[in-house]
Design a protein around this motif. Structure first.
Motif, PDB file in Angstrom:
ATOM      1  N   ARG A 234      -8.198 -43.899  21.350  1.00 48.93           N
ATOM      2  CA  ARG A 234      -6.950 -43.713  22.098  1.00 48.93           C
ATOM      3  C   ARG A 234      -7.239 -43.564  23.594  1.00 48.93           C
ATOM      4  NH1 ARG A 234      -5.188 -39.306  19.695  1.00 48.93           N
ATOM      5  NH2 ARG A 234      -4.012 -40.439  18.097  1.00 48.93           N
ATOM      6  N   THR A 235      -8.321 -42.863  23.921  1.00 47.56           N
ATOM      7  CA  THR A 235      -8.691 -42.664  25.321  1.00 47.56           C
ATOM      8  C   THR A 235      -9.023 -43.981  26.010  1.00 47.56           C
ATOM      9  OG1 THR A 235      -9.515 -40.432  24.874  1.00 47.56           O
ATOM     10  CG2 THR A 235     -10.346 -41.514  26.854  1.00 47.56           C
ATOM     11  N   HIS A 236      -9.583 -44.935  25.252  1.00 44.02           N
ATOM     12  CA  HIS A 236     -10.121 -46.142  25.873  1.00 44.02           C
ATOM     13  C   HIS A 236      -9.416 -47.423  25.417  1.00 44.02           C
ATOM     14  CE1 HIS A 236     -13.328 -43.853  27.720  1.00 44.02           C
ATOM     15  NE2 HIS A 236     -13.571 -43.280  26.558  1.00 44.02           N
ATOM     16  N   LEU A 237      -8.168 -47.303  25.010  1.00 44.16           N
ATOM     17  CA  LEU A 237      -7.431 -48.480  24.549  1.00 44.16           C
ATOM     18  C   LEU A 237      -7.365 -49.574  25.601  1.00 44.16           C
ATOM     19  CD1 LEU A 237      -4.365 -47.096  22.535  1.00 44.16           C
ATOM     20  CD2 LEU A 237      -6.245 -48.529  21.685  1.00 44.16           C
ATOM     21  N   ASP A 238      -7.242 -49.199  26.843  1.00 44.31           N
ATOM     22  CA  ASP A 238      -7.007 -50.186  27.896  1.00 44.31           C
ATOM     23  C   ASP A 238      -8.089 -50.171  28.962  1.00 44.31           C
ATOM     24  OD1 ASP A 238      -4.516 -51.174  26.852  1.00 44.31           O
ATOM     25  OD2 ASP A 238      -3.606 -49.294  27.503  1.00 44.31           O
ATOM     26  N   ASP A 239      -9.350 -50.042  28.547  1.00 42.21           N
ATOM     27  CA  ASP A 239     -10.439 -50.149  29.513  1.00 42.21           C
ATOM     28  C   ASP A 239     -11.627 -50.870  28.890  1.00 42.21           C
ATOM     29  OD1 ASP A 239     -11.952 -48.271  28.033  1.00 42.21           O
ATOM     30  OD2 ASP A 239     -11.302 -46.585  29.260  1.00 42.21           O
ATOM     31  N   ILE A 240     -12.651 -51.114  29.687  1.00 45.10           N
ATOM     32  CA  ILE A 240     -13.791 -51.901  29.232  1.00 45.10           C
ATOM     33  C   ILE A 240     -14.581 -51.180  28.151  1.00 45.10           C
ATOM     34  CG2 ILE A 240     -15.305 -51.052  31.057  1.00 45.10           C
ATOM     35  CD1 ILE A 240     -15.255 -54.587  29.453  1.00 45.10           C
ATOM     36  N   SER A 241     -14.598 -49.851  28.180  1.00 44.47           N
ATOM     37  CA  SER A 241     -15.295 -49.109  27.129  1.00 44.47           C
ATOM     38  C   SER A 241     -14.641 -49.349  25.777  1.00 44.47           C
ATOM     39  CB  SER A 241     -15.317 -47.608  27.449  1.00 44.47           C
ATOM     40  OG  SER A 241     -16.091 -47.343  28.596  1.00 44.47           O
ATOM     41  N   GLY A 263      -5.853 -59.112  12.110  1.00 41.04           N
ATOM     42  CA  GLY A 263      -4.791 -58.121  12.021  1.00 41.04           C
ATOM     43  C   GLY A 263      -4.792 -57.119  13.151  1.00 41.04           C
ATOM     44  N   ILE A 264      -5.857 -57.108  13.962  1.00 44.14           N
ATOM     45  CA  ILE A 264      -5.915 -56.148  15.062  1.00 44.14           C
ATOM     46  C   ILE A 264      -6.350 -56.775  16.374  1.00 44.14           C
ATOM     47  CG2 ILE A 264      -8.311 -55.411  14.681  1.00 44.14           C
ATOM     48  CD1 ILE A 264      -5.249 -53.194  15.640  1.00 44.14           C
ATOM     49  N   LEU A 265      -7.114 -57.867  16.357  1.00 40.00           N
ATOM     50  CA  LEU A 265      -7.616 -58.471  17.585  1.00 40.00           C
ATOM     51  C   LEU A 265      -6.769 -59.667  17.993  1.00 40.00           C
ATOM     52  CD1 LEU A 265     -11.508 -58.461  17.125  1.00 40.00           C
ATOM     53  CD2 LEU A 265     -10.053 -56.731  18.217  1.00 40.00           C
ATOM     54  N   THR A 266      -6.559 -59.810  19.282  1.00 40.17           N
ATOM     55  CA  THR A 266      -5.852 -60.978  19.802  1.00 40.17           C
ATOM     56  C   THR A 266      -6.712 -62.227  19.592  1.00 40.17           C
ATOM     57  OG1 THR A 266      -6.826 -60.772  21.997  1.00 40.17           O
ATOM     58  CG2 THR A 266      -4.773 -59.556  21.588  1.00 40.17           C
ATOM     59  N   PRO A 267      -6.105 -63.425  19.630  1.00 40.58           N
ATOM     60  CA  PRO A 267      -6.911 -64.647  19.517  1.00 40.58           C
ATOM     61  C   PRO A 267      -8.023 -64.721  20.558  1.00 40.58           C
ATOM     62  CG  PRO A 267      -4.608 -65.158  19.204  1.00 40.58           C
ATOM     63  CD  PRO A 267      -4.663 -63.712  19.619  1.00 40.58           C
ATOM     64  N   ASN A 284     -27.960 -55.917  28.096  1.00 38.99           N
ATOM     65  CA  ASN A 284     -26.969 -56.961  28.381  1.00 38.99           C
ATOM     66  C   ASN A 284     -25.662 -56.386  28.901  1.00 38.99           C
ATOM     67  OD1 ASN A 284     -28.342 -58.098  25.454  1.00 38.99           O
ATOM     68  ND2 ASN A 284     -28.501 -59.376  27.274  1.00 38.99           N
ATOM     69  N   LEU A 285     -25.721 -55.209  29.534  1.00 39.60           N
ATOM     70  CA  LEU A 285     -24.486 -54.529  29.915  1.00 39.60           C
ATOM     71  C   LEU A 285     -23.636 -55.362  30.856  1.00 39.60           C
ATOM     72  CD1 LEU A 285     -22.820 -51.961  29.626  1.00 39.60           C
ATOM     73  CD2 LEU A 285     -24.040 -51.024  31.598  1.00 39.60           C
ATOM     74  N   GLN A 286     -24.240 -55.972  31.851  1.00 40.16           N
ATOM     75  CA  GLN A 286     -23.460 -56.768  32.798  1.00 40.16           C
ATOM     76  C   GLN A 286     -22.792 -57.953  32.100  1.00 40.16           C
ATOM     77  OE1 GLN A 286     -26.128 -57.806  36.031  1.00 40.16           O
ATOM     78  NE2 GLN A 286     -25.620 -55.937  37.149  1.00 40.16           N
ATOM     79  N   GLU A 287     -23.537 -58.594  31.206  1.00 40.37           N
ATOM     80  CA  GLU A 287     -22.960 -59.728  30.482  1.00 40.37           C
ATOM     81  C   GLU A 287     -21.844 -59.281  29.548  1.00 40.37           C
ATOM     82  OE1 GLU A 287     -24.443 -63.506  27.702  1.00 40.37           O
ATOM     83  OE2 GLU A 287     -25.889 -62.029  28.446  1.00 40.37           O
ATOM     84  N   LEU A 288     -22.067 -58.146  28.878  1.00 44.76           N
ATOM     85  CA  LEU A 288     -21.029 -57.601  28.004  1.00 44.76           C
ATOM     86  C   LEU A 288     -19.751 -57.329  28.785  1.00 44.76           C
ATOM     87  CD1 LEU A 288     -22.965 -55.094  25.716  1.00 44.76           C
ATOM     88  CD2 LEU A 288     -21.448 -56.916  24.907  1.00 44.76           C
ATOM     89  N   HIS A 289     -19.896 -56.698  29.935  1.00 45.36           N
ATOM     90  CA  HIS A 289     -18.723 -56.370  30.741  1.00 45.36           C
ATOM     91  C   HIS A 289     -18.061 -57.628  31.304  1.00 45.36           C
ATOM     92  CE1 HIS A 289     -19.500 -51.811  31.570  1.00 45.36           C
ATOM     93  NE2 HIS A 289     -19.419 -52.102  30.288  1.00 45.36           N
ATOM     94  N   ALA A 290     -18.870 -58.620  31.662  1.00 43.37           N
ATOM     95  CA  ALA A 290     -18.291 -59.871  32.160  1.00 43.37           C
ATOM     96  C   ALA A 290     -17.480 -60.564  31.071  1.00 43.37           C
ATOM     97  CB  ALA A 290     -19.400 -60.796  32.664  1.00 43.37           C
ATOM     98  N   MET A 291     -17.959 -60.497  29.830  1.00 43.96           N
ATOM     99  CA  MET A 291     -17.232 -61.104  28.723  1.00 43.96           C
ATOM    100  C   MET A 291     -16.015 -60.279  28.328  1.00 43.96           C
ATOM    101  SD  MET A 291     -20.562 -62.155  26.414  1.00 43.96           S
ATOM    102  CE  MET A 291     -19.611 -62.825  25.054  1.00 43.96           C
ATOM    103  N   GLN A 293     -14.305 -57.839  30.229  1.00 42.62           N
ATOM    104  CA  GLN A 293     -13.317 -57.454  31.231  1.00 42.62           C
ATOM    105  C   GLN A 293     -12.026 -58.268  31.142  1.00 42.62           C
ATOM    106  OE1 GLN A 293     -13.968 -54.709  33.288  1.00 42.62           O
ATOM    107  NE2 GLN A 293     -11.738 -54.875  33.555  1.00 42.62           N
ATOM    108  N   PRO A 294     -12.087 -59.591  30.909  1.00 41.47           N
ATOM    109  CA  PRO A 294     -10.828 -60.341  30.790  1.00 41.47           C
ATOM    110  C   PRO A 294      -9.977 -59.929  29.588  1.00 41.47           C
ATOM    111  CG  PRO A 294     -12.655 -61.817  31.254  1.00 41.47           C
ATOM    112  CD  PRO A 294     -13.249 -60.495  30.926  1.00 41.47           C
ATOM    113  N   LEU A 295     -10.586 -59.200  28.645  1.00 43.78           N
ATOM    114  CA  LEU A 295      -9.839 -58.768  27.457  1.00 43.78           C
ATOM    115  C   LEU A 295      -9.140 -57.422  27.647  1.00 43.78           C
ATOM    116  CD1 LEU A 295     -12.455 -59.679  24.683  1.00 43.78           C
ATOM    117  CD2 LEU A 295     -10.419 -60.984  25.355  1.00 43.78           C
ATOM    118  N   VAL A 296      -9.457 -56.726  28.727  1.00 47.50           N
ATOM    119  CA  VAL A 296      -8.808 -55.432  28.964  1.00 47.50           C
ATOM    120  C   VAL A 296      -7.302 -55.650  29.084  1.00 47.50           C
ATOM    121  CG1 VAL A 296      -8.567 -53.499  30.563  1.00 47.50           C
ATOM    122  CG2 VAL A 296     -10.839 -54.418  30.040  1.00 47.50           C
TER     123      VAL A 296
END
Length: 388
Positions: A234-241, A263-267, A284-291, A293-296
């Motif tokens: 709930r704390t991190h619903l709308d952030d990169i974490s 049933g829970i993830l967008t396309p 791979n933190l930078q790559e993870l965040h780059a991938m 971030q557009p999903l936030v």
């Protein structure tokens, strides 16, 4: 006071060393070519056949902490449904004579490193680096065991934030240590975990009496534990974490419980998440965040904390519903932005409400990354208080 000052200084040194972990993990792909490394993690035929906690194989490690010897281990365990799985990890024990009853075993639960097999800490160039407080624990005479958790290190079901499976991995790692005669491990157990490892340690404590009754859990210590997954999500619903944790957790729950990711993830999330699950967190933190971030803001189709079956799965894998007799130490950084203080405050209140012996250490200035290191002085003081 002098000892604690030295410990605090050493903890800072350990923290500085931890900052190089990302670089160590970055070169892990090259280190995978070390002779025999991949061969060790390959399961032989019938590897899962045998009692939980028995060894499949082990090998001595070099580059151990001063005054210690260590082994990489592959051992048998079970998942949350009792099905056999194979898990890997490391065992470290100090040199010198052990007590007549054997050494106390301290089981370490590591924080999130990823979910892929090669994110397992035991595969690292220095498999001891991430065991927080290891030097001090060895100096106290403990045999230290660190599981990779099922699904990491070697083939197995994904167990990311699956509480019972992680608990079994932790407890069977203790049994595996006891199966190595030179480790001189006894039946007295301490549990110590950070973040994801805090959840694993808590579930191990809650399940030890029924799953491993021959072991006696004498103390449980957790740093910023991922105890209440509903609150964490709930704390991190709308952030990169939330995207990063969710990519690992939702994938694990879909595989383990048969929940439907569509049933829970967008396309958009469904397209990216499989690739995120192949990446390790630190290297791979930078790559993870780059991938991610557009999903936030476009990660889930609904609130997983209120949408079945995800709401039930988050609750089912949250610790704190079952009291245990061992004393509990909870350390929380007041500047933690991942496991936020308010959520840990609430968890501690619930544990105390169950009548448990809880010591709560709150450290100003400590973040999620630094809390376990900065809590080492409090951990050692607490171990003295409980007679360990």
């Amino acid at each position: 006071m002098r000892r604690l000052t030295v410990v605090a200084l050493c903890a800072v040194v350990a923290l500085v060393s931890a900052l190089v972990t990302a670089e160590v993990l970055r070169v892990r792909g090259d280190e995978a070519e070390r002779p025999g490394l991949n061969a060790f993690y390959t399961q032989p035929d019938g590897a899962a056949d045998g009692a939980p906690g028995t060894l499949v194989k082990s090998e001595s490690l070099t580059g151990t902490p001063v005054g210690a010897r260590a082994w990489r281990v592959m051992y048998r365990s079970t998942d949350l449904n009792g099905a056999p799985v194979v898990v890997t990890g490391v065992v470290v024990t100090p040199l010198g004579p052990a007590p007549a009853a054997g050494r106390t075993v301290l089981a370490w639960g590591h924080p999130t490193t990823g979910a892929a097999q090669d994110c397992a800490p035991s595969r690292g160039f220095d498999p001891f680096l991430g065991i927080e407080g290891l030097r001090f624990l060895l100096d106290r005479g403990y045999t230290v065991v660190a599981t990779d958790y099922a699904g990491m290190g070697t083939d197995g079901p994904d167990s990311y934030l699956v509480g019972k499976t992680a608990a079994h991995s932790v407890l069977d790692a203790v049994r595996a240590a006891r199966a190595i005669p030179e480790a001189e491990a006894g039946s007295s157990v301490l549990l110590w975990g950070h973040s994801q490892g805090g959840q694993a340690a808590l579930f191990a404590a809650e399940n030890a009496a029924t799953y491993a009754p021959e072991l006696t859990v004498d103390g449980v210590a957790v740093a910023a534990p991922a105890a209440d997954l509903t609150a964490l999500m709930r704390t991190h619903l709308d952030d990169i974490s939330g995207v990063t944790i969710g990519s690992y957790a939702f994938t694990a729950y879909a595989g383990v419980y048969g929940a439907s990711l569509p049933g829970i993830l967008t396309p958009a999330a469904q397209d990216v998440v499989p690739r995120m699950n192949q990446l390790c967190l630190l290297s791979n933190l930078q790559e993870l965040h780059a991938m991610g971030q557009p999903l936030v803001g476009n990660f889930t189709t609904g609130d997983p904390t209120t949408t079945p079956p995800w709401s039930d799965l988050l609750a089912r894998n949250s610790a704190g519903a079952i009291a245990f007799r061992a004393p509990l130490l909870v350390a929380q950084g007041r500047d933690d932005e991942l496991v936020v203080p308010a959520d840990t405050d609430a968890f501690v209140a619930r544990e105390r409400g169950l009548g448990m012996d809880v010591t709560y250490e709150q450290l100003p200035g400590a973040s999620h990354a630094t809390i376990a290191y900065l809590a080492i002085p409090a951990l050692l003081t607490w171990l003295d208080r409980i007679g360990h």
